[in-house]
Design a protein around this motif. Structure first.
Motif, PDB file in Angstrom:
ATOM      1  N   UNK A  93      42.987  49.645  35.703  1.00  0.00           N
ATOM      2  CA  UNK A  93      43.782  50.875  35.753  1.00  0.00           C
ATOM      3  C   UNK A  93      43.247  51.885  34.745  1.00  0.00           C
ATOM      4  N   UNK A  94      42.860  51.403  33.570  1.00  0.00           N
ATOM      5  CA  UNK A  94      42.347  52.307  32.544  1.00  0.00           C
ATOM      6  C   UNK A  94      41.044  52.948  33.004  1.00  0.00           C
ATOM      7  N   UNK A  95      40.166  52.149  33.595  1.00  0.00           N
ATOM      8  CA  UNK A  95      38.902  52.698  34.112  1.00  0.00           C
ATOM      9  C   UNK A  95      39.177  53.720  35.212  1.00  0.00           C
ATOM     10  N   UNK A  96      40.149  53.423  36.073  1.00  0.00           N
ATOM     11  CA  UNK A  96      40.474  54.350  37.163  1.00  0.00           C
ATOM     12  C   UNK A  96      41.095  55.632  36.615  1.00  0.00           C
ATOM     13  N   UNK A  97      41.952  55.515  35.607  1.00  0.00           N
ATOM     14  CA  UNK A  97      42.582  56.695  35.021  1.00  0.00           C
ATOM     15  C   UNK A  97      41.563  57.566  34.286  1.00  0.00           C
ATOM     16  N   UNK A 106      37.488  48.008  43.195  1.00  0.00           N
ATOM     17  CA  UNK A 106      38.288  47.524  42.072  1.00  0.00           C
ATOM     18  C   UNK A 106      39.015  46.240  42.458  1.00  0.00           C
ATOM     19  N   UNK A 107      38.951  45.268  41.567  1.00  0.00           N
ATOM     20  CA  UNK A 107      39.675  44.015  41.777  1.00  0.00           C
ATOM     21  C   UNK A 107      40.873  43.980  40.839  1.00  0.00           C
ATOM     22  N   UNK A 108      42.047  43.730  41.382  1.00  0.00           N
ATOM     23  CA  UNK A 108      43.255  43.585  40.575  1.00  0.00           C
ATOM     24  C   UNK A 108      44.004  42.348  41.050  1.00  0.00           C
ATOM     25  N   UNK A 113      48.690  44.900  42.908  1.00  0.00           N
ATOM     26  CA  UNK A 113      47.994  45.565  44.012  1.00  0.00           C
ATOM     27  C   UNK A 113      48.710  46.846  44.441  1.00  0.00           C
ATOM     28  N   UNK A 114      49.997  46.759  44.697  1.00  0.00           N
ATOM     29  CA  UNK A 114      50.730  47.920  45.198  1.00  0.00           C
ATOM     30  C   UNK A 114      50.750  49.057  44.181  1.00  0.00           C
ATOM     31  N   UNK A 115      50.857  48.697  42.887  1.00  0.00           N
ATOM     32  CA  UNK A 115      50.854  49.731  41.847  1.00  0.00           C
ATOM     33  C   UNK A 115      49.531  50.475  41.815  1.00  0.00           C
ATOM     34  N   UNK A 116      48.424  49.715  41.943  1.00  0.00           N
ATOM     35  CA  UNK A 116      47.106  50.351  41.927  1.00  0.00           C
ATOM     36  C   UNK A 116      46.931  51.240  43.153  1.00  0.00           C
ATOM     37  N   UNK A 124      39.117  52.104  46.495  1.00  0.00           N
ATOM     38  CA  UNK A 124      39.112  50.837  47.247  1.00  0.00           C
ATOM     39  C   UNK A 124      39.568  49.723  46.312  1.00  0.00           C
ATOM     40  N   UNK A 125      40.675  49.059  46.654  1.00  0.00           N
ATOM     41  CA  UNK A 125      41.212  48.001  45.801  1.00  0.00           C
ATOM     42  C   UNK A 125      41.247  46.683  46.555  1.00  0.00           C
ATOM     43  N   UNK A 126      40.985  45.603  45.836  1.00  0.00           N
ATOM     44  CA  UNK A 126      40.943  44.262  46.413  1.00  0.00           C
ATOM     45  C   UNK A 126      41.770  43.331  45.539  1.00  0.00           C
TER      46      UNK A 126
END
Length: 302
Positions: A93-97, A106-108, A113-116, A124-126
């Motif tokens: 999240x910090x990198x995305x922000x 991005x892997x979370x 997942x829903x928050x990202x 693109x989130x995985x």
């Protein structure tokens, strides 16, 4: 860091032999983690080019604390120098922000997942894999996945033996690749209602001592009937049915992956009566707990 130190350390002295690291920050003040433990920086923000990797550790998403502009600038400078950035858990999240995840996967954790997805709808989130190595961005779901991410880095720079050795000392039998799946929640469909999402987390966190539906409804500030209607709409079953199913599935996992007695598993999953547990188990899977365990052991011997 445990995996890094164990990759080459001799005599269990925790020395930085093949792998070295620093805890960097924009000032010398201790950094208080969400668990209350304080971590002391060992270095100021030195030239990012001095590192093979820079790892960003995330904190609580809802804490309201903002990351220092100097740290954001430091990460951006590292990106410009093509230093690989690693986001661990909510570090993604910090990198995305910081606008450093555009064009990268991005892997979370499934938990986030829903928050990202809500905060970064264009990224693109995985949440299926343990970690993703996407060139100069490496992101990890956190928890046990971190040691396997560390092992993959150790294998790349030090060798396969050193990576396996570190994991064995950490009581992990073998390394998992980035394609290894995360353990997933019982509900796979996307939950759009935040109150249902909160109720599901309450049920998952209280498997051994199940909460009453009235208490769950109260904790998410809803009436019992309203919560029932929302559950039927979102996942097609009542909160009580969901609670039973998630506990029965957890029991199945314990049955197949531990040697615990059936009576212990029943209590661990919130069933005070073993007979009641066995009846519900048979209704769900078509066989008793003992029969399922016996079949699984026979298959392993074949």
């Amino acid at each position: 860091m445990d995996a890094l130190r164990l990759a080459a350390d001799d005599g269990d002295f925790s020395r930085q032999i093949r792998c070295k690291w620093k805890v960097v920050s924009y000032n010398s003040q201790p950094i208080r983690s969400s668990s209350g433990i304080e971590v002391c920086p060992t270095s100021e923000l030195i030239d990012p080019a001095a590192f093979d990797y820079i790892v960003v550790i995330g904190g609580l998403l809802h804490s309201g604390r903002k990351i220092s502009p100097s740290l954001i600038g430091y990460l951006k400078k590292a990106a410009e120098l093509n230093v690989p950035l690693i986001g661990v858990c909510t570090g993604s999240f910090i990198l995305a922000r910081a606008d450093l995840m555009h064009g990268y996967k991005a892997c979370v954790s499934w938990f986030h997942h829903q928050q990202f997805e809500s905060e970064f709808p264009r990224l693109h989130v995985n949440s299926d894999s343990l970690f993703i190595n996407d060139g100069n961005r490496i992101t990890c779901a956190g928890a046990a996945g971190v040691m396997h991410l560390a092992a993959s880095i150790i294998e790349k720079h030090c060798g396969k033996y050193e990576a396996s050795r570190a994991l064995r000392i950490m009581l992990e039998e073998f390394p998992l690749s980035e394609k290894a799946p995360q353990p997933q929640p019982f509900v796979q469909t996307k939950i759009s209602n935040i109150n249902v999402h909160k109720a599901i987390l309450l049920i998952e966190r209280n498997i051994s001592t199940p909460l009453s539906i009235e208490e769950i409804a109260s904790r998410v500030n809803l009436s019992h009937r309203h919560l029932e209607r929302l559950f039927q709409k979102e996942i097609g079953m009542s909160p009580a049915e969901f609670s039973i199913k998630i506990r029965i599935n957890h029991a199945r996992n314990l049955l197949l992956n531990t040697s615990n007695q059936v009576s212990f598993i029943a209590m661990e999953c919130g069933f005070l009566d073993t007979s009641h547990f066995s009846r519900r188990f048979r209704a769900e899977f078509g066989k008793s707990p003992s029969e399922m365990r016996k079949e699984a052991l026979q298959q392993l011997k074949q």
